[in-house]
Design an enzyme around this catalytic site. Structure first.
Site, PDB file in Angstrom:
ATOM      1  N   CYS A  59     -26.610 -65.210  38.503  1.00  0.00           N
ATOM      2  CA  CYS A  59     -25.875 -65.621  37.309  1.00  0.00           C
ATOM      3  C   CYS A  59     -24.774 -66.606  37.670  1.00  0.00           C
ATOM      4  O   CYS A  59     -24.405 -67.468  36.864  1.00  0.00           O
ATOM      5  CB  CYS A  59     -25.208 -64.415  36.655  1.00  0.00           C
ATOM      6  SG  CYS A  59     -26.330 -63.091  36.341  1.00  0.00           S
ATOM      7  N   ASP A  94       9.817 -29.251  12.650  1.00  0.00           N
ATOM      8  CA  ASP A  94       8.584 -28.521  12.456  1.00  0.00           C
ATOM      9  C   ASP A  94       8.598 -27.383  13.473  1.00  0.00           C
ATOM     10  O   ASP A  94       9.156 -27.543  14.557  1.00  0.00           O
ATOM     11  CB  ASP A  94       7.412 -29.481  12.705  1.00  0.00           C
ATOM     12  CG  ASP A  94       6.083 -28.779  12.599  1.00  0.00           C
ATOM     13  OD1 ASP A  94       5.940 -27.989  11.658  1.00  0.00           O
ATOM     14  OD2 ASP A  94       5.212 -29.017  13.446  1.00  0.00           O
TER      15      ASP A  94
END
Lengths: 751, 118
Positions: free
Chosen positions: A20, A433
């Site tokens: 490639c 919380d």
């Protein structure tokens, strides 16, 4: 665009074989403007020399059947180094300008102070001063060039800035002096005074001031510099069965990366092999190393301590938690809290207003001043122009925000917006919380009480045997407890889950039942003997679970979500800071009350459905409170968004929490107390700076105009004005830098 | 003396007109990426006119090393970006509603504006 030769790097995707390389290189070389293209197969990058546009290069690679993305060829670290080099060069230029200007200004000023004649009366004096005037012009042109160029360019654009004031001030002093030298007969005897030393000194002092300011400014961004310094430069990637060192920009998602002991993780990912302790304190502020094994997440910038690990890269480049933290901190450092807006508005009108004040004061001296009125008018106008400092006003807020936000980031507190910084300083009520914020968020077995002939080990073995097949969150707590104590779960058959009550089964032909009081009642098991114990457990925020064998009670296993060890201390700090601390929880009244009592809360809301949390926040706001909400950022998103300031707690490396204004990397509530303390200190610092800058200008300008002259006979020298102006902005930056030494907890202890 | 006073008042009038009243005409933007030079105390171009409903990219090239030019802020758009010296920094703006959007440096010495026309 540009046609110069540049160097570009592309990252190639899909190049799986060595052949490639040739194909890609050839494709790139055919692009117009490319002089050379060379691919590094190991790194999957290609470097291109030439004048081609990046888009053309990418198109060519894509046409050849591969993918390409441009690599930012320089890493953050290099960009940082470049910035610093540019700053250093600017700093040296300022110092050189200063020395040139002061080299002329100081001797001239000394000459005047030591009784030298600054007036122009004789021909010899004229010649001498003409020479000095020429030298001063040289100083103005060389050392003061940027003021004059800047002033002219802004003028053309119908805007005015600090350069305008300096250029007008020094220019006026020089022009007047030149008129005195060239045309002394135009002026009355007493007005034949030259002010060349003022022009030179002012240019010198302001260059010095800017140099000092640049130095001090460098320190304000130290926090980000430190974060950038955490990034590794290279990564050891396993590709095609080989280990290669590649630049971190070339690491791709899915790459297998090896990290040896003592190395930093280059990108975020998930551990595949090995186990080790990892120091994450740089990201979370948590000093204890965390143990990591296969399946655990690791974050870029953290330090691998003991073992070698192989992990799969999941987030690379700008997506890593560290990169996002850096960009978030940078963004917030540039943000402006509302308190700075007034200063902004004033800064917008400041310079033209000062020019008007200068004209008015000159006219006042000309009309009402004593002789030589013209000289006084020139001095007053020059001094007004020079002393006014829009810089101090403009710098006051951004400098403190920069240092404050950086300081917070060092403690694992990420502030998203400048507004949040300001609002956090005013919080009067903080809603926490319960699960995961005050408590650990994972239930644990806290007590085992055996009755009759049973012992505790047997009890745990039986319960674990029953819970083995269960998916209830409490089951995990019991199985963990058994595993930690190396107790083998008993072999239980015929499980049956009784919804909302518990579980039943068979063990050695005997009936077992494990669950709450309802289940026991249904099974006909008497609980009278343990009523007191059960009540005590409930009062201590524990949930009792009963185990029955046949029809009699074998014992109680109590489960609780333990309170984080430092929650109570952090809540104490918040209360001491004058913040009302409340809890919101979906738990029943008794458990919530127990937790509230243990950590010393002011109030609590129990049995609140998740969707109703935001409503409670709203109620508090209607009562006039500035409400902060602390939650885990997921379930609590509506309440976090509703609150004046939302804190997401315990985000660790996951900083993608959008609903929170402030993200705490660490799970401790001390982070909230620290965040509030830092925001208060920053706001205090901003107020000091703004106050200083306002007072400086409000007091300085009238004095410079000469309002004190009729009373005390005082008129400021333009040189003093130049020094005051130069140091006023240095003072602002220095004061902001003091914040770097702020330590939230020590400050509270001292109070 | 009267002439000097009149000249002074005229100068004040000029300052007010030049810096505050006068509205510089905006440079009409046609392309979708504008290069804005940051140097010598001014943005160049500083005043831009663009059509509504079309996103635009502004590339700031900062040449002034003094810290004044360090960041650019669009207060109404909640954008604030740091500008590296000698490099272009591109800010992508979304499609805007008609109106005037000022931008400036941290200290409001560098000033510019976007005028979005329907």
């Amino acid at each position: 665009m540009t046609t110069t030769t540049t160097h570009q790097e592309l990252l190639i995707e899909g190049a799986g074989c060595a052949s490639c390389v040739n194909k890609i290189e050839t494709a790139l070389q055919q692009v117009a403007g490319v002089e050379q293209a060379q691919m590094n197969f190991a790194q999957r990058t290609v470097s291109v020399e030439g004048s081609a546009a990046p888009a053309d290069l990418i198109a060519a690679v894509e046409a050849a059947g591969y993918g390409a993305t441009p690599v930012n060829s320089e890493s953050e670290t290099e960009a940082q180094a470049e910035r610093e080099a540019a700053q250093q060069a600017h700093y040296r230029r300022l110092l050189r300008n200063m020395m040139l200007a002061l080299g002329l200004g100081i001797p001239l000023m000394l000459y005047g102070l030591l009784g030298g004649d600054m007036a122009v009366n004789t021909g010899g004096q004229r010649l001498g001063w003409l020479l000095v005037g020429g030298l001063t012009l040289l100083v103005l042109v060389v050392a003061g060039r940027h003021f004059f160029v800047g002033a002219w360019r802004s003028f053309q654009h119908h805007s005015a800035n600090m350069d305008t004031l300096i250029a007008l001030g020094t220019g006026t002093a020089w022009l007047y002096s030149m008129v005195v030298v060239l045309f002394p007969h135009w002026l009355p005897d007493m007005a034949r005074h030259v002010y060349f030393e003022a022009s030179a000194m002012i240019i010198g002092l302001i260059n010095l001031g800017q140099a000092l300011e640049l130095r001090a400014r460098g320190r304000t961004s130290e926090a980000v510099k430190r974060l950038i310094g955490l990034q590794a430069k290279t990564a050891r990637v396993l590709r095609d069965g080989e280990e290669q060192d590649v630049p971190i920009a070339a690491v791709q998602r899915g790459d297998r990366v090896r990290v040896r002991p003592g190395e930093k993780f280059p990108v975020d990912g998930e551990v595949l092999e090995g186990s080790s302790n990892v120091d994450e304190s740089m990201l979370t502020g948590e000093p204890m190393p965390v143990s990591k094994g296969p399946g655990d997440e690791v974050a870029a910038g953290t330090l691998n301590q003991s073992g070698s690990l192989v992990f799969s890269a999941s987030r690379v480049g700008a997506d890593t938690a560290l990169a996002r933290i850096i960009s978030m901190v940078r963004q917030a450092q540039n943000a402006k809290p509302p308190i700075g807006r007034l200063a902004d508005v004033i800064a917008g009108y400041f310079v033209p207003s000062i020019m008007i004040v200068a004209v008015v004061s000159a006219l006042a001296w000309l009309n009402f001043g004593p002789a030589p009125a013209l000289a006084f008018a020139v001095v007053a106008a020059t001094t007004v122009l020079i002393i006014a400092c829009p810089c101090a006003l403009g710098l006051a807020t951004p400098m403190s925000v920069m240092v404050g936000v950086g300081k917070a980031a060092e403690s694992g507190i990420l502030i998203r917006r400048g507004e949040a910084l300001q609002t956090a300083s005013r919080i009067s009520a903080l809603v926490l919380d319960k699960t995961g914020t005050i408590t650990e968020g994972a239930p644990r077995v806290t007590e085992v009480v055996a009755s009759g002939d049973w012992d505790r080990e047997q009890l745990v073995q039986l319960a674990a045997g029953l819970e083995q097949g269960s998916e209830h969150p409490l089951a995990a707590a019991i199985l963990d407890y058994a595993r930690e104590r190396a107790l083998t779960p008993a072999t239980v058959e015929a499980f049956a889950a009784v919804t909302g009550q518990g579980i039943t089964g068979r063990w050695q032909q005997r009936r077992l039942a494990f669950g709450n009081a309802k289940l026991m009642a249904q099974q006909g098991v008497a609980l009278e003997a343990v009523t007191d114990q059960a009540r005590q457990l409930a009062e201590a925020a524990m949930t009792p679970m009963y185990l029955a064998v046949e029809d009699s009670l074998a014992g109680i296993i109590a489960v609780a979500d333990p309170i984080k060890p430092d929650s109570a201390a952090a809540i104490g700090r918040l209360q001491q800071a004058g913040v009302k601390v409340l809890m919101i929880s979906g738990d029943n009244q008794a458990t919530a009350a127990a937790v509230a009592r243990q950590v010393g809360l002011d109030d609590f809301f129990a049995e609140v459905l998740p969707e109703d949390k935001a409503r409670h926040v709203e109620n508090l706001q209607q009562q006039g409170e500035v409400v902060g909400m602390v939650g885990d950022g997921i379930n609590d998103a509506p309440a976090l968004a509703r609150a004046d300031v939302g804190f997401a707690i315990g985000a660790g490396a996951d900083v993608a929490i959008e609903s929170a204004d402030i993200t705490l990397m660490r799970g401790s509530l001390h982070g909230v107390a620290d965040a509030i303390a830092i925001s208060r200190a920053t706001l205090r610092n901003i107020k000091q700076n703004l106050f200083g800058a306002f007072i400086y200008n409000v007091a300085g300008v009238p004095v410079a105009a000469g309002v004190l002259y009729p009373v005390f006979g005082w008129l400021l020298s333009p040189v003093i004005a130049g020094a005051a102006m130069a140091f006023s902005s240095v003072t602002v930056v220095t004061n902001a830098n003091r914040l770097r030494w702020f330590q939230p907890r020590r400050a509270e202890q001292e109070q | 003396m009267i002439w000097i006073n009149l000249a002074g008042l005229a100068l004040i009038g000029f300052i007010v007109w030049w810096f505050w009243i006068y509205q510089p005409p905006g440079q009409a933007v046609t392309e979708d990426n504008i290069l804005i030079l940051v140097d010598d105390g001014v943005y160049q171009p500083a005043h831009l006119t663009l059509p509504a409903g079309k996103p635009v990219r502004l590339s700031f090239l900062r040449k002034d090393a003094s810290p004044c030019a360090e960041s650019v802020i669009f207060p109404t758009l909640d954008i604030s970006q740091r500008l590296p010296t000698g490099q272009t920094k591109t800010i992508a703006l979304p499609a805007l509603e008609p109106g005037k959007y000022p931008f400036h440096c941290q200290m409001q010495m560098y000033r510019g504006s976007l005028t979005v026309k329907a």
